[in-house]
Structures are given as structure tokens and as C-alpha cells.
Design a protein around this motif. Structure first.
Motif, PDB file in Angstrom:
ATOM      1  N   UNK A  90       7.113  -6.437   1.198  1.00  0.00           N
ATOM      2  CA  UNK A  90       6.922  -6.982  -0.141  1.00  0.00           C
ATOM      3  C   UNK A  90       5.570  -6.533  -0.680  1.00  0.00           C
ATOM      4  N   UNK A  91       5.558  -6.248  -1.964  1.00  0.00           N
ATOM      5  CA  UNK A  91       4.334  -5.963  -2.688  1.00  0.00           C
ATOM      6  C   UNK A  91       4.328  -6.818  -3.941  1.00  0.00           C
ATOM      7  N   UNK A  92       3.199  -6.882  -4.606  1.00  0.00           N
ATOM      8  CA  UNK A  92       3.096  -7.645  -5.851  1.00  0.00           C
ATOM      9  C   UNK A  92       2.577  -6.714  -6.937  1.00  0.00           C
ATOM     10  N   UNK A  93       3.325  -6.644  -8.030  1.00  0.00           N
ATOM     11  CA  UNK A  93       2.921  -5.833  -9.171  1.00  0.00           C
ATOM     12  C   UNK A  93       1.748  -6.524  -9.868  1.00  0.00           C
ATOM     13  N   UNK A  94       0.648  -5.789 -10.052  1.00  0.00           N
ATOM     14  CA  UNK A  94      -0.546  -6.395 -10.668  1.00  0.00           C
ATOM     15  C   UNK A  94      -0.815  -5.853 -12.068  1.00  0.00           C
ATOM     16  N   UNK A  95       0.068  -4.995 -12.554  1.00  0.00           N
ATOM     17  CA  UNK A  95      -0.068  -4.475 -13.910  1.00  0.00           C
ATOM     18  C   UNK A  95      -0.628  -3.065 -13.937  1.00  0.00           C
ATOM     19  N   UNK A  96      -0.516  -2.440 -15.090  1.00  0.00           N
ATOM     20  CA  UNK A  96      -1.044  -1.100 -15.333  1.00  0.00           C
ATOM     21  C   UNK A  96      -0.550  -0.062 -14.328  1.00  0.00           C
ATOM     22  N   UNK A  97       0.653  -0.268 -13.788  1.00  0.00           N
ATOM     23  CA  UNK A  97       1.231   0.709 -12.881  1.00  0.00           C
ATOM     24  C   UNK A  97       0.776   0.597 -11.434  1.00  0.00           C
ATOM     25  N   UNK A  98       0.168  -0.535 -11.053  1.00  0.00           N
ATOM     26  CA  UNK A  98      -0.332  -0.709  -9.686  1.00  0.00           C
ATOM     27  C   UNK A  98       0.285  -1.923  -9.010  1.00  0.00           C
ATOM     28  N   UNK A  99       0.328  -1.875  -7.683  1.00  0.00           N
ATOM     29  CA  UNK A  99       0.777  -3.007  -6.898  1.00  0.00           C
ATOM     30  C   UNK A  99      -0.071  -3.114  -5.639  1.00  0.00           C
ATOM     31  N   UNK A 100      -0.134  -4.337  -5.099  1.00  0.00           N
ATOM     32  CA  UNK A 100      -0.835  -4.555  -3.840  1.00  0.00           C
ATOM     33  C   UNK A 100       0.210  -4.796  -2.759  1.00  0.00           C
ATOM     34  N   UNK A 101      -0.117  -4.367  -1.534  1.00  0.00           N
ATOM     35  CA  UNK A 101       0.803  -4.575  -0.418  1.00  0.00           C
ATOM     36  C   UNK A 101       0.051  -4.368   0.890  1.00  0.00           C
ATOM     37  N   UNK A 102       0.726  -4.700   1.972  1.00  0.00           N
ATOM     38  CA  UNK A 102       0.100  -4.612   3.290  1.00  0.00           C
ATOM     39  C   UNK A 102       1.131  -4.072   4.281  1.00  0.00           C
ATOM     40  N   UNK A 103       1.070  -2.778   4.534  1.00  0.00           N
ATOM     41  CA  UNK A 103       1.993  -2.144   5.469  1.00  0.00           C
ATOM     42  C   UNK A 103       1.651  -2.503   6.912  1.00  0.00           C
ATOM     43  N   UNK A 104       2.669  -2.492   7.742  1.00  0.00           N
ATOM     44  CA  UNK A 104       2.538  -2.783   9.178  1.00  0.00           C
ATOM     45  C   UNK A 104       1.477  -1.884   9.810  1.00  0.00           C
ATOM     46  N   UNK A 105       0.536  -2.518  10.493  1.00  0.00           N
ATOM     47  CA  UNK A 105      -0.540  -1.854  11.232  1.00  0.00           C
ATOM     48  C   UNK A 105      -1.497  -1.036  10.359  1.00  0.00           C
ATOM     49  N   UNK A 106      -1.538  -1.326   9.061  1.00  0.00           N
ATOM     50  CA  UNK A 106      -2.470  -0.676   8.130  1.00  0.00           C
ATOM     51  C   UNK A 106      -3.340  -1.756   7.500  1.00  0.00           C
ATOM     52  N   UNK A 107      -4.296  -1.353   6.696  1.00  0.00           N
ATOM     53  CA  UNK A 107      -5.080  -2.334   5.946  1.00  0.00           C
ATOM     54  C   UNK A 107      -4.385  -2.595   4.617  1.00  0.00           C
ATOM     55  N   UNK A 108      -4.609  -3.784   4.064  1.00  0.00           N
ATOM     56  CA  UNK A 108      -4.031  -4.119   2.763  1.00  0.00           C
ATOM     57  C   UNK A 108      -4.630  -3.191   1.715  1.00  0.00           C
ATOM     58  N   UNK A 109      -3.811  -2.853   0.722  1.00  0.00           N
ATOM     59  CA  UNK A 109      -4.253  -1.849  -0.243  1.00  0.00           C
ATOM     60  C   UNK A 109      -3.624  -2.069  -1.614  1.00  0.00           C
ATOM     61  N   UNK A 110      -4.166  -1.370  -2.574  1.00  0.00           N
ATOM     62  CA  UNK A 110      -3.632  -1.330  -3.926  1.00  0.00           C
ATOM     63  C   UNK A 110      -3.204   0.116  -4.160  1.00  0.00           C
ATOM     64  N   UNK A 111      -1.940   0.310  -4.514  1.00  0.00           N
ATOM     65  CA  UNK A 111      -1.415   1.659  -4.729  1.00  0.00           C
ATOM     66  C   UNK A 111      -0.789   1.784  -6.104  1.00  0.00           C
ATOM     67  N   UNK A 112      -0.763   3.005  -6.576  1.00  0.00           N
ATOM     68  CA  UNK A 112      -0.065   3.313  -7.822  1.00  0.00           C
ATOM     69  C   UNK A 112       1.435   3.195  -7.551  1.00  0.00           C
ATOM     70  N   UNK A 113       2.144   2.544  -8.448  1.00  0.00           N
ATOM     71  CA  UNK A 113       3.593   2.407  -8.310  1.00  0.00           C
ATOM     72  C   UNK A 113       4.236   3.665  -8.890  1.00  0.00           C
ATOM     73  N   UNK A 114       4.042   4.773  -8.191  1.00  0.00           N
ATOM     74  CA  UNK A 114       4.592   6.045  -8.626  1.00  0.00           C
ATOM     75  C   UNK A 114       6.057   6.148  -8.197  1.00  0.00           C
TER      76      UNK A 114
END
Length: 160
Positions: A90-114
Motif C-alpha cells: 500500500x502507498x498513499x497518494x500525497x498529491x502533485x503526482x507523488x506517493x509515499x510507501x515502504x517496500x519490504x526491506x527498504x527505507x520508506x520513501x516518496x516516489x513519483x507515481x509514474x
């Protein structure tokens, strides 16, 4: 909202994972507290739709956005990653084409929803309380109010 405290956290099962990040975001941004449901390892490969069940129990409903422009801030994005039979991220859309999420064994991040991410969304979720808060935060104005004062006067005939 200041996202910095939510980002770059190391992964910890059942605490700092994708669902944990979503819970923390919704509490910080919208004041909504959601239960911390159990997320047993392998639920997705067993075909158990836990994320669907948990978000449904918290009042989220499935929406069908036709494109990224129809997403609203706070929408939950469910993904079926790694050939999972059910939503396992699961990720959460934060607006302006971006979302936050936390992949397994990675650090939490904000990525472009490309397209790479958008095409992996299996379901988009929306909560009515979040929609109401987003609407109450929006400033409604006439297009004339957006014009500089000297142009506004020309429109209503008071400033030649």
C-alpha cells in the motif's frame, strides 16, 4: 504536512512497513487512527486479501480513477507486487503526482507515481472523512478574485 519524519525509516515487520506508514500518515495528516492489524508473512502468496479487508474495515471504499488526475490527496493505492494473487503493498497518494510507501526491506520513501507505478495499482481506496477534510481545506474563489486588482477593476467596469 512535514513528511520528513515519515521518510527514510528502516523496514520493520508489523511496525514500520507499508501499512504502518499509511497508518502514521493518516493519523498525522488527518487525525484518523486506524487499528494496527496483524500482517502475517506470506498472506499475499496464500491469496488472503488482508489489505482489502483492513482498509474496508476502516471505512475506505474502492474508487475507479480513470487517470492520475482523478486521484485525490490521501487516496490509498493498493498494489499487487511480485506476482502476488492479492494486494500486498500500500502507498498513499500525497498529491502533485507523488506517493509515499515502504517496500519490504527498504527505507520508506516518496516516489513519483509514474507509469511504472501507476500501472501496478490494483485498487484505489478513498475514505469519506479524508475527502471531507480535503474539501474543507480548499479555498473557493471566483476566477476574478485570482486576477490582480488592476485587472479585476477592468472586468467589472470600475477601473477604465
Amino acid at each position: 504536512m512535514n513528511l520528513i519524519p515519515l521518510l527514510n525509516k528502516p523496514y520493520r515487520d508489523g511496525v514500520d512497513d507499508c501499512y504502518g506508514l499509511a497508518r502514521e500518515y493518516y493519523e498525522e495528516e488527518y487525525g484518523l487512527s486506524f487499528r494496527n492489524y496483524a500482517r502475517p508473512v506470506g498472506f499475499d502468496q496464500a491469496g488472503i486479501p488482508l489489505l482489502d479487508q483492513y482498509f474496508g474495515a476502516e471505512g475506505f471504499v474502492t474508487i475507479n480513477p480513470t487517470s492520475i488526475i482523478n486521484l485525490e490527496r490521501g487516496d490509498g493505492l493498493l498494489f499487487n507486487l511480485f506476482k502476488s494473487k492479492t494486494a500486498n503493498h500500500v502507498g498513499v497518494y500525497i498529491g502533485n503526482g507523488y506517493f509515499i510507501h515502504h517496500l519490504y526491506q527498504k527505507v520508506s520513501t516518496c516516489d513519483r507515481l509514474d507509469a511504472r507505478w501507476y500501472n501496478r495499482i490494483s485498487r484505489t481506496l478513498r475514505h469519506p472523512d479524508i475527502t471531507a477534510q480535503n474539501e474543507s481545506r480548499m479555498t473557493k474563489m471566483s476566477i476574478l478574485e485570482a486576477l490582480p486588482p488592476h485587472l479585476r477593476g477592468q472586468q467589472d467596469g470600475t477601473n477604465p
